[in-house]
Write an enzyme that holds these catalytic residues in place. Sequence first.
Site, short mmCIF file in Angstrom:
data_model
loop_
_atom_site.label_atom_id
_atom_site.label_comp_id
_atom_site.label_asym_id
_atom_site.label_seq_id
_atom_site.Cartn_x
_atom_site.Cartn_y
_atom_site.Cartn_z
N PHE A 81 -3.83 -15.43 20.15
CA PHE A 81 -2.67 -16.49 20.14
C PHE A 81 -2.23 -16.58 21.31
O PHE A 81 -1.90 -15.49 22.36
CB PHE A 81 -1.57 -16.23 19.11
N HIS B 135 -15.89 -13.32 18.64
CA HIS B 135 -14.26 -13.10 18.12
C HIS B 135 -14.34 -13.61 16.40
O HIS B 135 -13.90 -12.64 15.59
CB HIS B 135 -13.52 -13.98 18.84
N LYS C 264 -16.15 -8.88 12.00
CA LYS C 264 -15.18 -8.77 11.53
C LYS C 264 -15.22 -9.37 10.13
O LYS C 264 -14.21 -9.13 9.05
CB LYS C 264 -14.11 -10.25 12.13
N GLU D 140 -15.58 -21.27 19.65
CA GLU D 140 -16.11 -20.15 20.29
C GLU D 140 -17.83 -20.48 20.44
O GLU D 140 -18.37 -20.18 21.32
CB GLU D 140 -16.00 -18.90 19.33
N CYS E 29 -4.71 -11.12 20.37
CA CYS E 29 -5.82 -10.43 19.88
C CYS E 29 -6.74 -10.31 21.04
O CYS E 29 -8.11 -9.94 20.88
CB CYS E 29 -6.59 -11.29 18.90
#
Length: 421
Positions: A409, A312, A344, A323, A172
């Site tokens: 990941f 993120h 997102k 984060e 990602c």
Amino acid sequence: MSHKVVVTGLGATSPLGGDVATTWENALKGVSGIIKLEDSWVEEHDLPVSIAGRLAVDPLESGRLSKVEAKRHDPSGQYALVAAREAWEDAGFSAENAEDAEELDPERIGVAFGTGIGGVWTLLDAWDTLRDKGPRRVMPMTVPMLMPNSNAAAVSMTFKARAAAQTVVSACASSTESLSLGLAMIRSGKADVVIAGGSEAAIHPMPLAAFAKMQALSRRNDDPAAASRPYDTDRDGFVMGEGAAVLVLESEEHAKARGARIYAELAGTGVSADSYHITAPDPSALGATRALKEALEDGQVDPTSVVHVNAHATSTPAGDVPESNALHAAFGEHTKKIAVSATKSMTGHLLGGAGALEAVLTVKAVADRKAPCTINLENQDPEIDLDVVTEARDLPEGEIAAVSNSFGFGGHNAVAVFRSV
């Protein structure tokens, strides 16, 4: 020669719209692009998750992709071309490709493109064909369509970009790392213009089943629009999204010489690795913090000039808190003055395409002085002490900077910092 690298073109196709203008408008309005999947394979495979962020506009309906091209590219490649063509046009180049444009030298045009998974539809469809119909029925274009570098290659061939066509596959963080590659390509003097971005088309039963088995996906199947909930105490996982986004990067000298409109400066980037766990982020957030600090240092950006972060923020219980901790470690007390958006919540997670889409939104935030929405935040996690933007908000005048974060990941961390011009 100027070492400044600027953004002169933007392109996107996303769950919020088939172009940048519509995507940005809906991001400011707080529109959700998450829908219930109606595909027959959801019931056929008894998938535990039946929601995702599908493209708002079919690539063929965009007017930027022909039927012949659609047949020769995996969906991820189709999305890449749609976004790249919009960005190229938006940058104001006089011809469809570098070879025919008087202001461009093809050998000084590069491509840096990211993907997390690559041509998964092509790969798995080819396996089904082999199993059910035998090897003679497997398409000869299978390998060129499934290979992760096919998007970079397709964009390079479309625009006759010959300086380099590089591919990043860092989960990602992929397309934010592609911005770092593009920045380096121009700073080194190898290229004047780089088409940088990312694409993903992984809303397929196998990835959905696999992510669901990991307990990574939200299971709010009955309420798709409310499923992606970054920072909320009731968040239960991310929502898959698909799409592509592209930024045309250009040396400031080259852009000014041709009278280009400049959105913002790509001031700096930071890349690091957690070396901690294959899927979980390091709870200490040391790697993410290092990437943030490196990006600020690389761009010689005063941390107190940062007024906005596109986080993120995937909406996973394990990912959102580190984060937040990284932002506090990098910005200290100034963190309280930063408007944080978790887009997102509207688009879902585009995996390898996420960083590029969020970078486009960050550039628009800097250029238009607006921070986009975070939706579905009803009860903010007390461990996440951030000023989250729940309604579109004006950003300050004067020189400002904004950050786009991507973490993937494998412990990949990538950060881009954009500065106003």
